[in-house]
Design an enzyme around this catalytic site. Structure first.
Site, PDB file in Angstrom:
ATOM      1  N   ASP A   1      76.396  43.215  39.132  1.00 53.67           N
ATOM      2  CA  ASP A   1      76.787  44.035  40.282  1.00 53.67           C
ATOM      3  C   ASP A   1      77.199  45.439  39.852  1.00 53.67           C
ATOM      4  OD1 ASP A   1      76.233  41.940  41.929  1.00 53.67           O
ATOM      5  OD2 ASP A   1      78.312  41.531  42.530  1.00 53.67           O
ATOM      6  N   GLY A   2      77.778  45.563  38.658  1.00 54.06           N
ATOM      7  CA  GLY A   2      78.142  46.881  38.162  1.00 54.06           C
ATOM      8  C   GLY A   2      76.913  47.761  37.961  1.00 54.06           C
TER       9      GLY A   2
ATOM     10  N   THR B   1      83.901  41.636  49.123  1.00 46.71           N
ATOM     11  CA  THR B   1      83.820  40.554  48.130  1.00 46.71           C
ATOM     12  C   THR B   1      84.066  41.074  46.713  1.00 46.71           C
ATOM     13  OG1 THR B   1      81.409  40.842  48.012  1.00 46.71           O
ATOM     14  CG2 THR B   1      82.248  39.153  49.512  1.00 46.71           C
TER      15      THR B   1
END
Length: 293
Positions: free
Chosen positions: A75-76, A189
């Site tokens: 996700d980074g 999230t």
């Protein structure tokens, strides 16, 4: 068909999957524009020579005729791709090189099936809201947008900061805390969730305002419509506080006020039939299995 591939780094354990990914693109005669620093990493660090047709170095030489952007990593890396490519007309596809992510949700085991689905156009497009940040009292950032959240934080001192939060012109609260998060549904999230914020579906038209370690225990996260402009005035000991846009942080003087609002564009992402938001939640949060299957 032409696609872009973005990445920063991957672990040695992901080498076989990287090879499989680029082999699929080559076998299916997909034209690839590859992020040059990622190419250099693959060749120099893990001895993988990827298939490609051309390079790009930043959003300046990015080819807008690409049909998809593949973000290879976690996700980074997905968040980095938004900043480095800055194209909001082309859907971003997250290929996960580690643990299951909310954004990079195509896992090792799903690679070939997921790519086949994508190039057979068996997917839906999910548009995700983004935040825009404006500074009053200092120069704005070159790219003043965030996909997950905008956060104000105390610096290294142990003292809390006071954050006066206004919704449009009305005072919401004076937060004595370590910081305050303003998150999108996508960001609900991420950092916000880790400090007790609620989960929103990606299509929610809301912001989440979540305090970090508030002094007053009656303070709770708040969901507000995303048509509000959220103005934050910060005070405390010293001279600076930190403002974070996803993974980027800058020191800001206490005399500077920031305004957070919904950007006038959205980021496009792909959702495959078997990788719905709720299935990802069940897997990521270990909520259990669907007993009907």
């Amino acid at each position: 068909m032409k696609v872009a591939v973005y990445g920063t780094s991957v672990s040695d354990e992901f080498v076989s999957v990287i090879r499989e990914f680029f082999t699929f693109l080559k076998t299916n005669k997909i034209e690839v524009q590859l992020y040059k620093p990622f190419y250099s990493f693959l060749v120099e660090e893990i001895n993988v020579t990827p298939y490609y047709n051309s390079f790009f170095h930043s959003y300046i030489d990015f080819d807008e005729t690409n049909e998809f952007i593949f973000s290879v990593g976690g996700d980074g890396t997905f968040l980095h791709s938004v900043v480095n490519i800055r194209n909001f007309d082309i859907p971003v596809v997250g290929v996960n090189s580690g643990r299951l992510g909310y954004l990079a949700d195509i896992s090792h085991e799903q690679m070939n099936d997921a790519l086949t689905e994508i190039f057979n156009r068996n997917f839906s497009v999910v548009e995700r809201s983004m935040l825009q940040v404006e500074f009053q009292g200092r120069e704005n950032l070159d790219f003043n947008f965030a996909l997950n959240e905008v956060t104000v934080l105390k610096t290294d001192t142990s003292s809390m900061i006071n954050i006066s939060a206004y919704l449009d012109k009305e005072l919401l609260n004076n937060y004595w805390a370590d910081g305050l998060i303003v998150a999108t549904p996508t960001g609900s999230t991420a950092y916000s969730l880790s400090v007790g914020g609620p989960i929103l579906t990606p299509d929610s038209e809301n912001f989440v305002i979540t305090p970090l370690a508030p002094h007053n225990l009656t303070i709770r996260p708040l969901v507000v419509p995303d048509n509000y402009n959220i103005r934050l005035k910060v005070d405390g000991r010293g001279t600076n506080y930190l403002t974070s846009l996803d993974f980027r942080s800058v020191p800001v003087e206490f005399s500077t006020t920031i305004t957070v609002k919904k950007a006038d564009f959205k980021l496009k992402t792909l959702q495959l039939p078997e990788l719905t938001f709720f299935k990802t939640l069940r897997n990521k949060l270990m909520w259990g299995v669907d007993k009907r299957n």
